[in-house]
Scaffold this active site. Structure first.
Site, PDB file in Angstrom:
ATOM      1  N   GLU A 137     102.053  61.451  46.967  1.00  0.00           N
ATOM      2  CA  GLU A 137     100.795  62.138  46.648  1.00  0.00           C
ATOM      3  C   GLU A 137     100.666  62.505  45.198  1.00  0.00           C
ATOM      4  O   GLU A 137      99.625  62.335  44.582  1.00  0.00           O
ATOM      5  CB  GLU A 137     100.655  63.438  47.464  1.00  0.00           C
ATOM      6  CG  GLU A 137     100.166  63.251  48.865  1.00  0.00           C
ATOM      7  CD  GLU A 137     101.295  62.848  49.755  1.00  0.00           C
ATOM      8  OE1 GLU A 137     102.441  62.893  49.289  1.00  0.00           O
ATOM      9  OE2 GLU A 137     101.040  62.486  50.902  1.00  0.00           O
ATOM     10  N   HIS A 206     100.687  71.042  59.435  1.00  0.00           N
ATOM     11  CA  HIS A 206      99.543  70.135  59.459  1.00  0.00           C
ATOM     12  C   HIS A 206      98.259  70.861  59.786  1.00  0.00           C
ATOM     13  O   HIS A 206      97.255  70.241  60.070  1.00  0.00           O
ATOM     14  CB  HIS A 206      99.778  69.020  60.484  1.00  0.00           C
ATOM     15  CG  HIS A 206     100.880  68.103  60.077  1.00  0.00           C
ATOM     16  ND1 HIS A 206     102.197  68.456  60.163  1.00  0.00           N
ATOM     17  CD2 HIS A 206     100.853  66.854  59.569  1.00  0.00           C
ATOM     18  CE1 HIS A 206     102.942  67.450  59.722  1.00  0.00           C
ATOM     19  NE2 HIS A 206     102.157  66.475  59.360  1.00  0.00           N
TER      20      HIS A 206
END
Lengths: 401, 385
Positions: A137, A206
């Site tokens: 990322e 998450h």
């Protein structure tokens, strides 16, 4: 001077435009030449300087077509779309329109996107334009920013917004600040998007609600979409904007269905959406909580209350214009959000409303946010982490006594 | 080369200018001081094609850079430059050799030791000193500072304070070059300290995966601030760290070797994807002006390198050996450069600080229509263009 506003299907367009015009005229005007000196003055609490710069404002990203003022009631039927399809449609239209628009992210290409937002695009535009990145990322966000410095318009997809924490350095230091530290030489027209929020028992890592982490970064804009209509419009506006924009989606909203217009439309990135007009209390919300609020609103209406519901949409900067008008009318504010309580978007909004509209409030602002806990796995606990409609109803009843 | 051409029309005709204009461009072949070492690649030959004009311009440009850095040192001590000031003296050969091998369409991105690279890319002394002193005519309008020099039109992308963060950005520049299919390359520069960052390996992986025209240049000055390279890295052969990406080790104090390597790397990157260049170089100053530079290394080491490997001296000896200019002419050039730098500083001192209104400009591109002041805004209706 007035910009036409394109509201969601079924909302009361004409009334709102009148609202805007009236209130703009009521704000005292200052000469533009001394604007920035007033800037300092206006930061002091208690000052109510409104600056009419509408004549100077002109933007690339916020065009709305003049002739579509009553789009919701035109003869064109529109077509039904799920939210992820609406995002895809917006993305595709922009990619068609401008060859510099490209997408990068994990599994966006051949796989079609983990939430199917980019499905079919790689076949159409090729592997370089819809780029499957490795799981890095920090680097691929940095890569997107570097590409944006040269003039490309990348859209970086985080598979989950929580993963973008790994790219925080790039987003904060490079994305937000390069335009400033280079003295205006570089523009970063990047869009960073991805789903966040509490889903169906996905676990703590998450299900992060982290809009507020990005809130203080100078130089970026943040928007949160909640319906297929505003998802498509905001996506297009974000891509066309020359500023870096972070577009927050929600994992549970991808399968919402709505009818969107056939003709092209772009929404205003800095504008809030009036969902339901009312008189007794202003409820400010965004993203998934909008649906919890509307559910609570049904109950409230049955009990005889008249809430005004505003979907703030723009998380940075806040649309204080719409919010202010509403506060001046109802004098009571409830903020319902999914962000964390401490240092969240609601906290920031509370401070902001208190600072600017203190005299118009009859009661302290109530902010209902999700709990300051990591999202637990157990279903019942997870439900209690976020705000439920029953809590909203109880709060409004108590506030309106 | 290009740098000196920029100044030629500003100078009154004096020795060095006449020297440069009359110097021939007939090729000379010179051997680099050390052979190149390759990793997964055949190194280029040691003999470099150059010309009298090029050598003289190397000398002039490097002497200018050296003088600028030393002047910045005195300005810092006089408290005209504040904050962090990272000086590049000793490493000039890397900047000069690289410029000689590439065009202005190729991109360079580096970390915070960027003053000389900015000059090499066509920045003027005045812009540099004004930015260092925080004046409004600096290259970033005084809002960037020493670590944020940029020059978009010459392909100089800065100027970054966070160690290693510029490497993914450079990857993006190379991606854009591949996307637009122009035959240009990106030089991503970082130091031996940044070579241990994860971002570097992530970027390497992506660049190799997609064959991006990226050249990673590790300016190995052997010290990551106060930590010697052998104390920070298990494997200090930074050119080998790419594994599947080929690498080349270059003597970074020899401008001609750097030129040869960069030319070679550019050809390679356009055909085969990324390559790592490790420039073995040295900095005379400490990491920055706040670091004396002597607590982790001995003064003998510094003076030893200055005597044996100094890049400006090497070019001076080459010029004398090939009879391209006399000792006196070169001394005159240096005097001229000194004067030029002093004049630029004097002019920069007179430039005022930025207007207070500049605090709020350039936070957003004009799309928002207001200079930003936090999450709130008073007026936000946008008007159709």
């Amino acid at each position: 001077m007035a910009a036409a506003l394109l509201h969601g299907v079924g909302s009361t367009t004409p009334l709102s435009s009148v609202n805007y015009n009236n209130s703009r005229r009521s704000l005292p005007e200052r000469k533009r030449a001394s604007f920035l000196i007033q800037c300092y003055g206006s930061l002091l609490p208690g000052s109510k300087i409104g600056i009419n710069r509408a004549a100077k404002l002109s933007t690339n990203a916020v065009t709305t077509k003049q002739d579509n003022v009553t789009a919701s009631t035109t003869s064109k039927p529109g077509h039904e779309l799920l939210l992820f399809e609406a995002l895809r449609e917006g993305l595709e239209e922009e990619m068609e329109r401008d060859p510099r628009v490209c997408v990068m992210g994990e599994d966006v290409g051949h796989y079609g996107g983990s939430y199917k937002v980019t499905k079919g695009l790689a076949d159409k535009y090729g592997d370089l334009r819809v780029l499957d990145t490795p799981i890095a990322e920090n680097s691929f966000t940095g890569m997107g920013i570097g590409a944006a410095m040269t003039g490309l318009r990348p859209i970086v997809e985080g598979m989950n917004m929580g993963f973008l924490l790994l790219a925080f350095n790039q987003i904060s230091n490079n994305c937000g600040m390069l335009h400033y530290t280079s003295g205006g030489q570089f523009e970063i027209p990047i869009v960073i998007r991805g789903p966040g929020g509490v889903g169906r028992q996905l676990g703590a890592e998450h299900s992060q609600r982290l809009e507020s982490y990005f809130q203080s970064i100078p130089g970026i804009q943040m928007v949160a979409c909640s319906t297929p209509y505003n998802a498509k419009g905001l996506m297009k506006a974000a891509i066309r904007s020359d500023n870096p924009v972070i577009l927050f989606e929600h994992v549970l909203l991808y399968n919402l269905k709505e009818r969107v217009p056939d003709e092209e439309y772009v929404l205003n990135l800095e504008e809030a959406e009036m969902v339901r007009m009312g008189e007794h209390v202003t409820i400010l919300t965004y993203s998934r909580m909008r649906y919890h609020v509307m559910q609570a609103a049904k109950t409230l209406v049955n009990k005889g209350y008249d809430p005004e519901v505003i979907d703030i949409r723009s998380l940075k900067p806040f649309d204080l214009h719409t919010i202010g008008n509403s506060v001046k009318k109802t004098h009571r504010v409830v903020i319902v959000e999914e962000c964390m309580r401490t240092g969240g978007i609601g906290a920031s909004l509370t401070a902001s409303i208190n600072e600017h509209f203190h005299d118009y409030l009859d009661a302290p602002i109530v902010c209902l946010s999700s709990q300051d806990v990591p999202t637990p796995y157990a279903g019942t606990l997870e439900d209690w982490t976020v705000v439920q409609p029953a809590q909203i109803v109880a709060t409004v009843e108590q506030l309106c006594q | 080369m290009a740098l000196t051409r920029r100044y030629l029309h500003l100078l009154r005709p004096v020795f060095s200018a006449r020297l440069l204009t009359t110097a021939s461009t007939s090729p000379i072949s010179i051997e680099t001081s050390l052979p190149f070492t390759g990793h997964n690649i055949d190194p280029p030959s040691r003999s470099v094609q150059t010309s009298p004009h090029e050598l003289l311009s190397f000398f002039r440009d490097m002497a200018l850079m050296r003088r600028m850095e030393i002047a910045a040192d005195s300005l810092y001590k006089a408290k005209l430059i504040r904050g962090f000031c990272h000086l590049y003296d000793g490493q000039e050969a890397v900047a000069i050799g690289m410029e000689a091998a590439i065009t202005r369409k190729d991109c360079i991105i580096t970390a915070y030791r960027d003053h000389c690279l900015f000059l090499g890319r066509g920045g003027t002394l005045l812009e540099a000193f004004a930015e260092l002193m925080g004046r409004k005519d600096g290259c970033s309008k005084g809002k960037g500072g020493s670590m944020h020099f940029y020059k978009k039109e010459s392909g100089f992308y800065g100027g970054h304070g966070i160690v290693g963060a510029q490497i993914p950005l450079g990857c993006g520049l190379a991606f854009a070059q591949k996307y637009s299919k122009d035959d240009n390359v990106t030089f991503m520069m970082y130091g031996d300290g940044a070579a241990n960052q994860g971002q570097l390996f992530e970027a390497l992986n992506m660049a190799a995966l997609w064959d991006l025209p990226a050249i990673l240049v590790c300016e190995n000055n052997h010290y990551g601030m106060g930590t010697a390279e052998w104390r920070a890295a298990k494997s200090p052969s930074y050119f080998k760290r790419g594994d599947y990406v080929p690498g080349l080790k270059v003597d970074g104090m020899d401008a001609l070797a750097v030129k040869q390597a960069c030319k070679f790397a550019k050809e390679h990157a356009l055909k085969n994807g990324p390559i790592i260049l490790e420039m073995d170089t040295y900095r005379y100053h400490g990491h920055s002006m706040s670091d004396p530079g002597s607590t982790y290394r001995t003064r003998d080491e510094i003076s030893g390198i200055r005597q044996e490997r100094d890049p400006v001296e090497r070019i001076r000896k080459l010029i004398l050996a090939h009879d391209l200019a006399t000792e006196k002419e070169m001394k005159d050039t240096e005097k001229e450069i000194r004067k030029e730098v002093d004049e630029a500083i004097a002019k920069a001192k007179e430039i005022p600080s930025p207007d207070p209104a500049e605090l709020f400009t350039n936070v957003y591109v004009k799309g928002l229509g207001v200079e930003a002041f936090g999450a709130d805004r008073k007026e936000l209706r946008a008007v159709l263009p």
